[in-house]
Design a protein around this motif. Structure first.
Motif, PDB file in Angstrom:
ATOM      1  N   GLY A 153       0.840   7.422  -9.430  1.00 61.29           N
ATOM      2  CA  GLY A 153       1.420   8.228  -8.367  1.00 61.29           C
ATOM      3  C   GLY A 153       0.953   7.852  -6.975  1.00 61.29           C
ATOM      4  O   GLY A 153       0.892   6.677  -6.595  1.00 61.29           O
ATOM      5  N   GLN A 154       0.589   8.882  -6.193  1.00 62.04           N
ATOM      6  CA  GLN A 154       0.230   8.698  -4.793  1.00 62.04           C
ATOM      7  C   GLN A 154      -1.059   7.887  -4.618  1.00 62.04           C
ATOM      8  O   GLN A 154      -1.372   7.466  -3.513  1.00 62.04           O
ATOM      9  CB  GLN A 154       0.072  10.061  -4.122  1.00 62.04           C
ATOM     10  N   LEU A 155      -1.796   7.672  -5.706  1.00 68.30           N
ATOM     11  CA  LEU A 155      -3.024   6.889  -5.612  1.00 68.30           C
ATOM     12  C   LEU A 155      -2.748   5.467  -5.152  1.00 68.30           C
ATOM     13  O   LEU A 155      -3.622   4.802  -4.592  1.00 68.30           O
ATOM     14  CB  LEU A 155      -3.730   6.887  -6.972  1.00 68.30           C
ATOM     15  N   TRP A 156      -1.517   4.990  -5.361  1.00 68.37           N
ATOM     16  CA  TRP A 156      -1.166   3.628  -4.938  1.00 68.37           C
ATOM     17  C   TRP A 156      -1.179   3.479  -3.420  1.00 68.37           C
ATOM     18  O   TRP A 156      -1.290   2.361  -2.910  1.00 68.37           O
ATOM     19  CB  TRP A 156       0.206   3.247  -5.492  1.00 68.37           C
ATOM     20  N   GLN A 157      -1.065   4.569  -2.688  1.00 64.08           N
ATOM     21  CA  GLN A 157      -1.157   4.495  -1.233  1.00 64.08           C
ATOM     22  C   GLN A 157      -2.530   3.985  -0.800  1.00 64.08           C
ATOM     23  O   GLN A 157      -2.668   3.375   0.260  1.00 64.08           O
ATOM     24  CB  GLN A 157      -0.896   5.872  -0.622  1.00 64.08           C
ATOM     25  N   VAL A 158      -3.541   4.250  -1.617  1.00 61.28           N
ATOM     26  CA  VAL A 158      -4.894   3.792  -1.329  1.00 61.28           C
ATOM     27  C   VAL A 158      -5.195   2.493  -2.057  1.00 61.28           C
ATOM     28  O   VAL A 158      -5.836   1.589  -1.510  1.00 61.28           O
ATOM     29  CB  VAL A 158      -5.926   4.870  -1.723  1.00 61.28           C
ATOM     30  N   LEU A 159      -4.699   2.371  -3.294  1.00 62.57           N
ATOM     31  CA  LEU A 159      -5.010   1.198  -4.104  1.00 62.57           C
ATOM     32  C   LEU A 159      -4.403  -0.083  -3.541  1.00 62.57           C
ATOM     33  O   LEU A 159      -5.025  -1.149  -3.605  1.00 62.57           O
ATOM     34  CB  LEU A 159      -4.508   1.403  -5.540  1.00 62.57           C
ATOM     35  N   THR A 160      -3.194  -0.003  -2.990  1.00 65.91           N
ATOM     36  CA  THR A 160      -2.530  -1.210  -2.491  1.00 65.91           C
ATOM     37  C   THR A 160      -3.336  -1.918  -1.404  1.00 65.91           C
ATOM     38  O   THR A 160      -3.609  -3.122  -1.520  1.00 65.91           O
ATOM     39  CB  THR A 160      -1.111  -0.880  -1.991  1.00 65.91           C
ATOM     40  N   PRO A 161      -3.736  -1.236  -0.312  1.00 63.64           N
ATOM     41  CA  PRO A 161      -4.537  -1.948   0.688  1.00 63.64           C
ATOM     42  C   PRO A 161      -5.909  -2.359   0.158  1.00 63.64           C
ATOM     43  O   PRO A 161      -6.434  -3.405   0.552  1.00 63.64           O
ATOM     44  CB  PRO A 161      -4.669  -0.936   1.833  1.00 63.64           C
ATOM     45  N   LEU A 162      -6.494  -1.576  -0.757  1.00 67.25           N
ATOM     46  CA  LEU A 162      -7.793  -1.944  -1.310  1.00 67.25           C
ATOM     47  C   LEU A 162      -7.696  -3.205  -2.160  1.00 67.25           C
ATOM     48  O   LEU A 162      -8.590  -4.065  -2.119  1.00 67.25           O
ATOM     49  CB  LEU A 162      -8.356  -0.793  -2.149  1.00 67.25           C
ATOM     50  N   LEU A 163      -6.621  -3.336  -2.934  1.00 69.91           N
ATOM     51  CA  LEU A 163      -6.433  -4.548  -3.732  1.00 69.91           C
ATOM     52  C   LEU A 163      -6.212  -5.760  -2.835  1.00 69.91           C
ATOM     53  O   LEU A 163      -6.689  -6.859  -3.129  1.00 69.91           O
ATOM     54  CB  LEU A 163      -5.259  -4.359  -4.693  1.00 69.91           C
ATOM     55  N   ASN A 164      -5.480  -5.572  -1.738  1.00 71.96           N
ATOM     56  CA  ASN A 164      -5.323  -6.663  -0.769  1.00 71.96           C
ATOM     57  C   ASN A 164      -6.667  -7.076  -0.195  1.00 71.96           C
ATOM     58  O   ASN A 164      -6.958  -8.271  -0.053  1.00 71.96           O
ATOM     59  CB  ASN A 164      -4.381  -6.227   0.360  1.00 71.96           C
ATOM     60  N   CYS A 165      -7.492  -6.085   0.141  1.00 75.31           N
ATOM     61  CA  CYS A 165      -8.826  -6.382   0.666  1.00 75.31           C
ATOM     62  C   CYS A 165      -9.648  -7.160  -0.352  1.00 75.31           C
ATOM     63  O   CYS A 165     -10.371  -8.103   0.008  1.00 75.31           O
ATOM     64  CB  CYS A 165      -9.555  -5.084   1.029  1.00 75.31           C
ATOM     65  N   ALA A 166      -9.556  -6.769  -1.628  1.00 77.29           N
ATOM     66  CA  ALA A 166     -10.321  -7.449  -2.676  1.00 77.29           C
ATOM     67  C   ALA A 166      -9.896  -8.904  -2.812  1.00 77.29           C
ATOM     68  O   ALA A 166     -10.744  -9.803  -2.943  1.00 77.29           O
ATOM     69  CB  ALA A 166     -10.146  -6.708  -4.003  1.00 77.29           C
ATOM     70  N   VAL A 167      -8.590  -9.160  -2.775  1.00 77.70           N
ATOM     71  CA  VAL A 167      -8.096 -10.531  -2.895  1.00 77.70           C
ATOM     72  C   VAL A 167      -8.539 -11.364  -1.702  1.00 77.70           C
ATOM     73  O   VAL A 167      -9.031 -12.503  -1.857  1.00 77.70           O
ATOM     74  CB  VAL A 167      -6.557 -10.535  -3.011  1.00 77.70           C
ATOM     75  N   PHE A 168      -8.383 -10.837  -0.489  1.00 79.12           N
ATOM     76  CA  PHE A 168      -8.773 -11.582   0.708  1.00 79.12           C
ATOM     77  C   PHE A 168     -10.282 -11.814   0.758  1.00 79.12           C
ATOM     78  O   PHE A 168     -10.740 -12.866   1.205  1.00 79.12           O
ATOM     79  CB  PHE A 168      -8.311 -10.838   1.964  1.00 79.12           C
ATOM     80  N   PHE A 169     -11.053 -10.825   0.291  1.00 81.39           N
ATOM     81  CA  PHE A 169     -12.506 -10.987   0.280  1.00 81.39           C
ATOM     82  C   PHE A 169     -12.909 -12.105  -0.672  1.00 81.39           C
ATOM     83  O   PHE A 169     -13.790 -12.912  -0.362  1.00 81.39           O
ATOM     84  CB  PHE A 169     -13.186  -9.680  -0.130  1.00 81.39           C
ATOM     85  N   LEU A 170     -12.264 -12.163  -1.837  1.00 78.68           N
ATOM     86  CA  LEU A 170     -12.578 -13.214  -2.806  1.00 78.68           C
ATOM     87  C   LEU A 170     -12.214 -14.593  -2.272  1.00 78.68           C
ATOM     88  O   LEU A 170     -13.022 -15.527  -2.334  1.00 78.68           O
ATOM     89  CB  LEU A 170     -11.826 -12.943  -4.117  1.00 78.68           C
TER      90      LEU A 170
END
Length: 289
Positions: free
Chosen positions: A48-65
């Protein structure tokens, strides 16, 4: 006969002042429409609405790696993780608003043809949706910044004017792209590539100041006026003033140069006014043909 009996052309473009009044009168509709679309956006997803937070966090994780670990960008930037996350969240706000604005007319032809309302309500509403998403996800961003040792201070108040300026800028671009997208549907397929290029030259994952340090003065000036970089600089300074100022503006004693705010204001006002007028001039054409 039409003039005699007070008849007017259906769907004719109103004057600019009248159009502004009509749009202001629909402000409650815009907010309600944006909120309803935001709630419905993730109803079919299990999280549900948790994706509003998960999407930018996953992007941050990929860019950090990729950039932080593999390319070792983090070695030259103090407190790289919050610095990166701020950049990702800020740029995604503009990116999502522009992408949504591009499709705001073409994807809502049924609504446009069924109801009479100022069509600018749609790109404005889609920008409000992205702002609402950003505000929700910023709860996590605040946690990341504070976990890095940056405690709330007076500069955090600068987050508010920064968001207002960026929101005006995003709304202007959304209206420009809404008109273009209503006439050329293929532009929505091209936008991801253009926005990805913009992201890579804006210093989301690396220090733009360090990357262009040895460039010719004209090129350095051109990239320093990049609105995405400007709004990221303001937000990074607001959240982490000591680290950001010492690393990027060591001669300004923990303050940003005044021209940064002037450029941010110029981009915001210029994009909004240009976008609004550009969109209004084609008001009677939306939903026809």
């Amino acid at each position: 006969m039409a003039a005699k009996y007070g008849l007017t052309v259906s769907g004719a473009r109103p004057t600019l002042p009248a159009y502004i009044r009509q749009l202001w009168a629909r402000r409650h509709f815009i907010v309600a429409f944006a909120t309803a679309r935001l709630v419905a956006q993730y109803t079919t997803a299990k999280l549900g609405q948790l994706w509003q937070v998960l999407t930018p966090l996953l992007n941050c994780a990929v860019f950090f790696l990729v950039f932080g670990v593999m390319m070792k960008t983090r070695d030259g930037i103090p407190e790289y993780l919050p610095w990166l996350c701020i950049g990702v969240f800020v740029f995604q706000f503009s990116q999502s608003a522009i992408q949504a604005g591009t499709r705001s007319i073409s994807d809502n032809l049924g609504l446009i043809r069924a109801l009479h309302f100022p069509r600018a309500s749609l790109p404005v509403a889609f920008t409000v949706i992205q702002l609402q998403q950003l505000l929700i996800s910023m709860v996590v961003l605040v946690g990341i910044v504070m976990a890095s040792g940056q405690m709330p201070g007076m500069t955090w108040l600068l987050i508010i004017p920064t968001l207002i300026l960026q929101c005006l800028f995003n709304t202007g671009l959304a209206m420009i792209m809404a008109r273009i997208g209503s006439k050329t549907s293929d532009i929505s397929q091209l936008m991801p590539f253009l926005l990805r290029t913009w992201m890579y030259i804006s210093g989301v994952m690396y220090s733009i100041q360090g990357a262009i340090a040895n460039w010719p003065p004209f090129a350095k000036t051109l990239l320093s006026w990049n609105p995405a970089s400007i709004y990221m600089d303001l937000m990074r300074y607001a959240f982490m003033p000591t680290t950001f100022s010492k690393h990027y503006y060591p001669h300004h004693h923990l303050t940003l140069p005044n021209h940064i705010w002037a450029i941010a204001l110029a981009w915001a006002v210029g994009a909004f006014v240009l976008g609004f007028v550009f969109f209004w001039r084609a008001e009677e054409e939306y939903g026809r043909g």
